[in-house]
Scaffold this motif. Structure first.
Motif, short mmCIF file in Angstrom:
data_model
loop_
_atom_site.label_atom_id
_atom_site.label_comp_id
_atom_site.label_asym_id
_atom_site.label_seq_id
_atom_site.Cartn_x
_atom_site.Cartn_y
_atom_site.Cartn_z
N GLU A 98 14.71 13.46 -3.58
CA GLU A 98 14.59 14.16 -2.29
C GLU A 98 14.53 15.68 -2.44
O GLU A 98 13.88 16.37 -1.65
CB GLU A 98 15.76 13.79 -1.37
N ALA A 123 7.58 1.72 0.71
CA ALA A 123 8.33 2.81 1.37
C ALA A 123 8.99 2.25 2.63
O ALA A 123 8.40 1.45 3.36
CB ALA A 123 7.39 3.96 1.71
N LYS A 164 0.83 -1.22 0.00
CA LYS A 164 0.00 0.00 0.00
C LYS A 164 0.85 1.26 0.00
O LYS A 164 0.38 2.34 -0.34
CB LYS A 164 -0.93 0.00 1.21
N GLY A 195 19.73 10.73 2.14
CA GLY A 195 20.22 10.56 3.52
C GLY A 195 20.63 9.14 3.85
O GLY A 195 20.96 8.83 4.99
N ALA A 209 12.30 6.36 1.36
CA ALA A 209 12.03 6.33 2.79
C ALA A 209 10.56 6.73 2.97
O ALA A 209 9.98 7.38 2.09
CB ALA A 209 12.94 7.32 3.50
N LYS A 259 5.71 9.87 5.08
CA LYS A 259 4.70 10.17 6.11
C LYS A 259 5.27 9.97 7.52
O LYS A 259 4.92 10.71 8.45
CB LYS A 259 3.46 9.32 5.89
N GLU A 263 18.93 4.11 -2.87
CA GLU A 263 20.10 4.02 -1.99
C GLU A 263 20.26 2.61 -1.42
O GLU A 263 21.38 2.12 -1.30
CB GLU A 263 19.96 5.06 -0.86
N1 CO8 Z 1 6.64 7.34 1.55
C1 CO8 Z 1 5.40 7.12 2.01
N2 CO8 Z 1 4.38 6.74 1.22
C2 CO8 Z 1 4.64 6.59 -0.09
C3 CO8 Z 1 5.91 6.81 -0.63
C4 CO8 Z 1 6.96 7.21 0.26
N3 CO8 Z 1 8.21 7.41 -0.17
N4 CO8 Z 1 5.85 6.58 -1.97
C5 CO8 Z 1 4.59 6.24 -2.24
N5 CO8 Z 1 3.86 6.22 -1.11
C6 CO8 Z 1 2.43 5.90 -0.97
C7 CO8 Z 1 1.57 7.01 -1.52
O1 CO8 Z 1 1.44 8.04 -0.58
C8 CO8 Z 1 0.27 6.29 -1.80
O2 CO8 Z 1 -0.40 6.12 -0.57
P1 CO8 Z 1 -1.99 6.49 -0.46
O3 CO8 Z 1 -2.64 5.50 -1.37
O4 CO8 Z 1 -2.28 6.28 0.98
O5 CO8 Z 1 -2.11 7.88 -0.94
C9 CO8 Z 1 0.75 4.91 -2.25
O6 CO8 Z 1 2.09 4.78 -1.77
C10 CO8 Z 1 0.76 4.77 -3.75
O7 CO8 Z 1 1.53 5.83 -4.28
P2 CO8 Z 1 0.99 6.79 -5.45
O8 CO8 Z 1 -0.49 6.89 -5.40
O9 CO8 Z 1 1.77 8.06 -5.38
O10 CO8 Z 1 1.42 5.93 -6.73
P3 CO8 Z 1 1.74 6.48 -8.19
O11 CO8 Z 1 1.84 5.28 -9.05
O12 CO8 Z 1 0.80 7.57 -8.57
O13 CO8 Z 1 3.20 7.17 -8.06
C11 CO8 Z 1 5.50 7.32 -7.33
C12 CO8 Z 1 4.33 6.40 -7.75
C13 CO8 Z 1 5.98 8.16 -8.52
C14 CO8 Z 1 6.64 6.42 -6.87
C15 CO8 Z 1 5.05 8.26 -6.19
O14 CO8 Z 1 4.44 7.48 -5.19
C16 CO8 Z 1 6.18 9.04 -5.55
O15 CO8 Z 1 6.65 10.02 -6.13
N6 CO8 Z 1 6.61 8.63 -4.32
C17 CO8 Z 1 7.59 9.34 -3.56
C18 CO8 Z 1 8.96 9.14 -4.13
C19 CO8 Z 1 9.98 9.90 -3.31
O16 CO8 Z 1 9.97 11.11 -3.21
N7 CO8 Z 1 10.91 9.16 -2.67
C20 CO8 Z 1 11.92 9.77 -1.85
C21 CO8 Z 1 11.48 9.74 -0.44
S1 CO8 Z 1 12.61 10.62 0.63
C22 CO8 Z 1 13.86 9.54 0.84
O17 CO8 Z 1 13.84 8.43 0.37
C23 CO8 Z 1 14.99 10.01 1.70
C24 CO8 Z 1 15.93 8.84 1.96
C25 CO8 Z 1 16.90 9.14 3.01
C26 CO8 Z 1 16.31 9.21 4.39
C27 CO8 Z 1 17.37 9.06 5.39
C28 CO8 Z 1 17.13 9.94 6.60
C29 CO8 Z 1 18.37 10.03 7.42
#
Ligand code: CO8
Length: 261
Positions: free
Chosen positions: A135, A31, A27, A143, A69, A72, A115
């Protein structure tokens, strides 16, 4: 039994000397939250210590290896909390496993997902896979090693481009720039990754571990130190039963029977 456990964000199995960890938070597109980190690191550490396991395979789902990561989980945290928890430090334990790690990447490998994939030793990907460090679009930076591992693996030009724009790259570009080991058809990804993992797992474990150790050291050491280190490790393998067996088997034109010691 390293696979035993009541895991809520992963699935674990062991077969063919391969310990497979499947990220399983569909779901949230797999992540990576704190619980996933704790579960993956705990299982991987147990598999690493198991003589009956010669390779660790990490996979996700067809749609996502891991979409980063868990945004939320992090969004409302402050500096003091992130710092005192040393947020996501435990992933470094995964990067330091001694058993070869194979990642089979299908779909999204973004942010922390990219990563995590880069912590693997061999990265096999489906042709529809998407890699990125988005990011910057969340007002933060990588990170979990992205700025360091991506730059070391693909160089400054591509790393800066990906990290500053946050753009996704496809599997073909990822292979061209040296980010991944192999690209296969999406429908063959799981089988190929499992076959490669089993192939590595069937080898002499000390030789495979030492090979991993010396290649990994190339990122940490000056060339002359690395060359001497490699030579000493090479020499040390002549104390193993597997060196005697491997070289005898070659001369006798038969397959080696590894004792893995
Ligand atoms: N975190 C939490 N929830 C997520 C994430 C995530 N990274 N990615 C997707 N989800 C959830 C969505 O919120 C959604 O949940 P809901 O149905 O409850 O709204 C569900 O997964 C399905 O996602 P989408 O509806 O967005 O699916 P799409 O097919 O439309 O899009 C994408 C897919 C393009 C992958 C899109 O979900 C997206 O852009 N996700 C985020 C990608 C992102 O920005 N990743 C980087 C996160 S930051 C990070 O990784 C930092 C790492 C280092 C941390 C270290 C700290 C020290």
């Amino acid at each position: 039994d390293a696979a035993a456990g009541d895991w809520s964000t992963i699935e674990v199995s062991v077969a063919d000397r391969v310990g497979t960890i499947r990220l399983n938070r569909p779901k949230a597109l797999n992540a990576l939250n704190e619980e996933t980190m704790d579960e993956v690191v705990a299982v991987a550490t147990a598999l690493d210590a198991d003589d009956e396991v010669g390779a660790i395979l990490l996979v996700g789902s067809a749609k996502a290896f891991a979409a980063g990561a868990d945004i939320k989980e992090m969004s409302s945290k402050g500096l003091a909390e992130m710092y005192s928890a040393d947020w996501f430090r435990r992933w470094e334990d995964f990067a330091r496993l001694r058993t070869p790690v194979i990642a089979g990447v299908s779909g999204y490998a973004l942010g922390g997902g990219c990563e995590l994939a880069m912590m693997a030793d061999v990265l096999i990907t489906g042709e529809g896979a998407k890699f990125g460090q988005p990011e910057i679009n969340l007002g933060v930076i990588p990170g979990m090693g992205g700025s360091q591992r991506l730059t070391r693996s693909v160089g400054k030009a591509k790393a800066m481009d990906m990290i500053l724009t946050g753009r996704h790259i496809g599997a073909a570009e990822a292979e061209r720039i040296g980010l991944v080991s192999r690209v296969v058809a999406d429908e063959e990804l799981e089988d190929t990754a499992a076959t490669v993992a089993a192939e590595i797992a069937a080898k002499s474990k000390p030789a495979a571990q030492m090979a991993k150790e010396v290649v990994a050291a190339a990122f940490e050491t000056p060339l002359q130190h690395g060359l001497v280190h490699e030579r000493r490790v090479f020499h040390s393998l002549f104390a193993t039963a597997d060196q005697k067996e491997g070289m005898s088997a070659f001369s006798e034109k038969r397959s080696p029977q590894w004792q893995r010691r």
